[in-house]
Write an enzyme that holds these catalytic residues in place. Structure first.
Site, short mmCIF file in Angstrom:
data_model
loop_
_atom_site.label_atom_id
_atom_site.label_comp_id
_atom_site.label_asym_id
_atom_site.label_seq_id
_atom_site.Cartn_x
_atom_site.Cartn_y
_atom_site.Cartn_z
N ASP A 188 -5.99 2.74 -10.37
CA ASP A 188 -5.38 1.43 -10.19
C ASP A 188 -6.45 0.35 -10.23
O ASP A 188 -7.64 0.64 -10.28
CB ASP A 188 -4.59 1.36 -8.87
CG ASP A 188 -5.41 1.81 -7.67
OD1 ASP A 188 -6.66 1.82 -7.74
OD2 ASP A 188 -4.81 2.17 -6.63
N GLU A 220 3.70 0.22 -3.93
CA GLU A 220 4.06 -0.37 -2.65
C GLU A 220 5.44 0.14 -2.18
O GLU A 220 6.22 0.67 -2.98
CB GLU A 220 4.07 -1.89 -2.76
CG GLU A 220 2.74 -2.51 -3.15
CD GLU A 220 1.73 -2.58 -1.99
OE1 GLU A 220 1.83 -1.78 -1.04
OE2 GLU A 220 0.85 -3.45 -2.06
N ASN A 236 0.45 0.99 4.82
CA ASN A 236 1.90 0.87 4.73
C ASN A 236 2.53 2.05 3.99
O ASN A 236 3.69 2.00 3.60
CB ASN A 236 2.30 -0.45 4.05
CG ASN A 236 1.84 -0.53 2.60
OD1 ASN A 236 1.18 0.38 2.07
ND2 ASN A 236 2.19 -1.64 1.93
#
Length: 240
Positions: free
Chosen positions: A67, A143, A136
């Site tokens: 990424d 995400e 998270n």
């Protein structure tokens, strides 16, 4: 998935490096995608030491970037590719043709996604995918809410990712989007390692490994894959 807990970060890193070396020894032309960031750094240093000692030959292997922050590249301190070039690619002495990372400064980011998708698909999937887990629950820059079926894509970064991402830069830096492998590349990989270290990751790790499988916790996808090795240190596993 299988879960293995190591007493400390150094032991976790050494075991990971030896596993990567054994895989490359077994398949010298392996396609490897190894995450950047703090957690894998110890494994990278140990893997480089094995290569420099002649215990593993990476001259036929292919390395794919996981990424990148949109707008950043290998020459930008704090970028994802800057870390893997510094800690892995350059010390290994890789040739340019062995390295395939996203050009996150490209005018056509969709074409970049298609290029990396096509590369991985043409090789029958990744031989090894080494990933970490965000606070998270994100894997790579997938995400919460990202479909498990996505290939490479551009993503709007969560506020928590933007905040945590600042630690890689020496001054406050505007981060808005990322470009990343999708989770279909995890489900298609032959060997997957989820590497987690540190007590602060404990609550999220427990949710990912023992809670429901949901796109709201991207790392929970590992529960569905028999070939995922969840390797953690004792601090990260304290709540399991």
């Amino acid at each position: 998935m299988t879960i293995q807990t190591f007493p400390d970060y150094d032991t976790l890193s050494q075991h990971t490096a030896e596993h990567i070396a054994a895989l490359v020894h077994q398949k010298p032309d392996a396609v490897l995608c190894l995450a950047s960031g703090d957690t894998p750094t110890g494994a990278f240093h140990r893997f480089v030491a094995l290569a420099q000692a002649g215990q593993v030959d990476v001259s036929r292997s292919t390395f794919v970037g996981l990424d990148e922050w949109v707008g950043f590249g290998p020459d930008d301190t704090g970028s994802c590719s800057n870390y893997v070039y510094r800690d892995l690619f350059r010390p290994l002495g890789l040739r340019a043709d062995q390295i395939h990372t996203f050009d996150a400064k490209a005018d056509d980011l969709a074409a970049e996604c298609s290029r990396i998708d096509a590369l991985i698909d043409s090789r029958g999937g990744l031989d090894l995918l080494l990933v970490g887990m965000g606070m998270n629950g994100h894997i790579a820059l997938n995400e919460p809410g990202t479909p498990f079926t996505n290939g490479c894509h551009v993503v709007d970064l969560a506020e928590s990712t933007i905040t945590v991402g600042q630690k890689y830069f020496d001054k406050e830096t505007a981060l808005t989007q990322g470009i990343t492998l999708g989770l279909r590349h995890l489900t298609g990989a032959h060997d997957v390692i989820l590497l987690v270290s540190g007590a602060k990751k404990g609550p999220t790790l427990r949710e990912a490994l023992t809670g429901p499988v949901t796109e709201q916790v991207p790392a929970s996808i590992v529960q569905t894959r028999s070939n995922v090795r969840v390797w953690i240190d004792a601090d990260a596993g304290r709540l399991l």
